[in-house]
Design an enzyme around this catalytic site. Structure first.
Site, PDB file in Angstrom:
ATOM      1  N   SER A   1      -4.809   3.830   5.577  1.00  0.00           N
ATOM      2  CA  SER A   1      -3.524   4.513   4.750  1.00  0.00           C
ATOM      3  C   SER A   1      -2.572   3.475   4.395  1.00  0.00           C
ATOM      4  O   SER A   1      -1.696   3.541   3.534  1.00  0.00           O
ATOM      5  CB  SER A   1      -2.811   5.620   5.682  1.00  0.00           C
ATOM      6  OG  SER A   1      -2.351   4.850   6.852  1.00  0.00           O
ATOM      7  N   HIS A   2      -2.977   2.206   4.847  1.00  0.00           N
ATOM      8  CA  HIS A   2      -2.014   0.986   4.196  1.00  0.00           C
ATOM      9  C   HIS A   2      -2.838  -0.064   3.288  1.00  0.00           C
ATOM     10  O   HIS A   2      -2.399  -1.239   3.327  1.00  0.00           O
ATOM     11  CB  HIS A   2      -1.107   0.494   5.197  1.00  0.00           C
ATOM     12  CG  HIS A   2      -0.147   1.641   5.776  1.00  0.00           C
ATOM     13  ND1 HIS A   2      -0.299   2.335   6.710  1.00  0.00           N
ATOM     14  CD2 HIS A   2       1.166   1.743   5.232  1.00  0.00           C
ATOM     15  CE1 HIS A   2       0.723   3.293   6.547  1.00  0.00           C
ATOM     16  NE2 HIS A   2       1.536   2.886   5.722  1.00  0.00           N
TER      17      HIS A   2
ATOM     18  N   GLU B   1      -1.283   9.682   5.928  1.00  0.00           N
ATOM     19  CA  GLU B   1      -2.236  10.358   6.664  1.00  0.00           C
ATOM     20  C   GLU B   1      -2.179  11.698   5.912  1.00  0.00           C
ATOM     21  O   GLU B   1      -3.502  12.136   5.798  1.00  0.00           O
ATOM     22  CB  GLU B   1      -2.205  10.459   8.159  1.00  0.00           C
ATOM     23  CG  GLU B   1      -2.519   9.089   8.851  1.00  0.00           C
ATOM     24  CD  GLU B   1      -3.905   8.482   8.755  1.00  0.00           C
ATOM     25  OE1 GLU B   1      -4.743   9.479   8.677  1.00  0.00           O
ATOM     26  OE2 GLU B   1      -3.927   7.353   8.766  1.00  0.00           O
TER      27      GLU B   1
ATOM     28  N   LEU C   1       3.666  -1.975   9.845  1.00  0.00           N
ATOM     29  CA  LEU C   1       4.729  -2.886  10.536  1.00  0.00           C
ATOM     30  C   LEU C   1       3.861  -3.733  11.322  1.00  0.00           C
ATOM     31  O   LEU C   1       4.784  -5.036  11.689  1.00  0.00           O
ATOM     32  CB  LEU C   1       5.934  -2.301  11.146  1.00  0.00           C
ATOM     33  CG  LEU C   1       6.606  -1.427  10.432  1.00  0.00           C
ATOM     34  CD1 LEU C   1       7.728  -0.734  11.562  1.00  0.00           C
ATOM     35  CD2 LEU C   1       7.335  -2.004   9.264  1.00  0.00           C
TER      36      LEU C   1
ATOM     37  N   ARG D   1       3.056   9.482   6.575  1.00  0.00           N
ATOM     38  CA  ARG D   1       2.977  10.370   5.362  1.00  0.00           C
ATOM     39  C   ARG D   1       1.447  10.302   4.849  1.00  0.00           C
ATOM     40  O   ARG D   1       0.669  11.190   4.108  1.00  0.00           O
ATOM     41  CB  ARG D   1       4.100  10.097   4.341  1.00  0.00           C
ATOM     42  CG  ARG D   1       4.094  11.395   3.368  1.00  0.00           C
ATOM     43  CD  ARG D   1       5.593  11.136   2.666  1.00  0.00           C
ATOM     44  NE  ARG D   1       5.959  12.482   1.966  1.00  0.00           N
ATOM     45  CZ  ARG D   1       6.428  13.573   2.324  1.00  0.00           C
ATOM     46  NH1 ARG D   1       6.284  13.805   3.510  1.00  0.00           N
ATOM     47  NH2 ARG D   1       6.296  14.498   1.401  1.00  0.00           N
TER      48      ARG D   1
END
Ligand code: NDP
Length: 345
Positions: A47-48, A189, A124, A187
């Site tokens: 997701s990132h 996901e 992060l 979010r």
């Protein structure tokens, strides 16, 4: 369904760089964001990874983000460094802030980094893990746009407000890191479930009428829920205060109010601190002091791992990190096609 696209990690990085260059990012900005996206793909944090690139580019196309921003470092106090991202993406600001933060933490025992005026659209763990690799204990949190209801409420107020914590380990072991949204899920996901036509688990979101839902579209239109009910909501509130009021940046609802809705990240702050363990036991800051504390910590890690089914947070990522350099990664064909279009400018 079409076959997913397979890429090596070098191809992931090169593709991201080409797309960023086509959209006018400076070399420094492009490299910092491409490094972050590639690290997410390498560690199987889908997701990132490349999934975020269309959002990054939407915020450049709309004129919201300054693609060649040069972050400015300000030493506000012996233990506080501020990095003004100057309307650019967060990864470069974090990169330039890392050594000043680590230096102050070693000198003072503890130091804070206040990142302001930046656009954070990533996980992060990269920023806390990098500090733990230098022997420091690190924490980071950031707010976002309003999408999580406060406990008992039904309307979005908090961001998904992730928190990350990293603990250094000796003997060549990678740091223990946890990095989690204070929402029941990130979010991204829910967006991935929507894209893949899959229901979301119960407890992730409520629909616009405040009813529980497993429909990702209804959950995105309604409100996400904090993890652990009111306990997670309290942590989300803490993040708003640390990454907003404390460092002079926006709350999620303020960031949402001024965002242009282009689908990219919103502008806000990130709060971090780093602690030098060698300074926390009354010693002289030597490596020996740190070694005793790290050896002690290994005891609890061993106790966790001796239980069947238990693992350390971050072990899944490290396992992926061992695999992907040889195997490469896959992304859905639809995402690959969208990235090819972006590459064309
Ligand atoms: P997850 O729920 O997937 O994971 C949260 C943490 O728990 C991870 O450190 C994970 O380690 C660990 N974990 C998961 N399962 C276990 C287990 N069985 N035993 C021990 N540890 C476990 O993450 P989220 O969905 O909450 O968040 C995903 C990402 O989204 C985060 O990286 C976060 O920073 C990011 N995010 C970013 C935002 C932004 O505005 N920039 C907003 C919200 C989220 P592991 O990775 O090894 O599985």
């Amino acid at each position: 369904m079409s076959e997913p696209a397979r890429l090596t990690l070098d191809e992931v990085h090169a593709l991201a760089m080409e797309i960023f260059a086509a959209h006018g990012l400076s070399e420094d900005q492009a490299t910092a964001v491409a490094d972050t996206v590639t690290a997410a793909e390498r560690d199987d944090c889908k997701s990132h990874g490349l999934f975020r690139v269309p959002g990054y580019m939407a915020s450049v196309k709309s004129g919201k983000v300054t693609p060649d921003a040069v972050p400015a470092v300000h030493h506000l106090a012996p233990g506080v460094v501020q990095v003004d991202a100057r309307n650019g993406f967060a990864p470069l600001a974090l990169k330039v802030g890392r050594e000043p933060l680590a230096g102050k933490a070693r000198e003072q025992g503890i130091a804070v980094l206040a990142l302001v005026n930046g656009y954070h659209f990533a996980a992060l763990w990269p920023e806390t893990e990098a500090l733990a690799e230098q022997g420091l204990v690190a924490f980071a949190c950031t707010s976002y746009m309003p999408c999580v209801a406060p406990a008992g409420g039904t309307r979005p107020l908090y961001g998904t407000n992730p928190i990350a914590f990293s603990w250094p380990r000796g003997e060549g072991k990678p740091p223990m890191v946890f990095d989690q949204a204070t929402a029941a899920s990130a979010r991204g996901e829910i967006m991935i479930h929507e894209r893949d036509g899959k229901p979301i688990p119960e407890g992730w979101a409520i629909d616009p009428d405040g009813n529980p839902t497993t429909d990702p579209a209804a959950g995105l239109a309604g409100a996400q829920l904090p993890f652990g009910g009111y306990k997670g909501a309290a942590v989300a509130l803490m993040v708003e205060l640390l990454a907003g009021a404390l460092i002079g940046d926006a709350f999620s609802y303020e960031a949402g109010g001024r965002d242009n809705g282009d689908g990219g990240p919103s502008k806000g702050g990130e709060f971090m601190f780093a602690i030098d363990p060698a300074r926390c036991t009354g010693g002289d800051g030597s490596d020996e002091g740190r070694a005793a504390q790290l050896a002690h910590a290994e005891g609890i890690f061993e106790k966790i791992l001796e239980q069947d089914g238990a693992r350390l947070p971050s072990d899944r990522r490290y396992e992926a990190r061992r695999r992907t350099p040889a195997e490469g990664i896959t992304i859905p064909r639809s995402l690959y096609d969208a990235l090819m279009e972006l590459k064309a400018g």
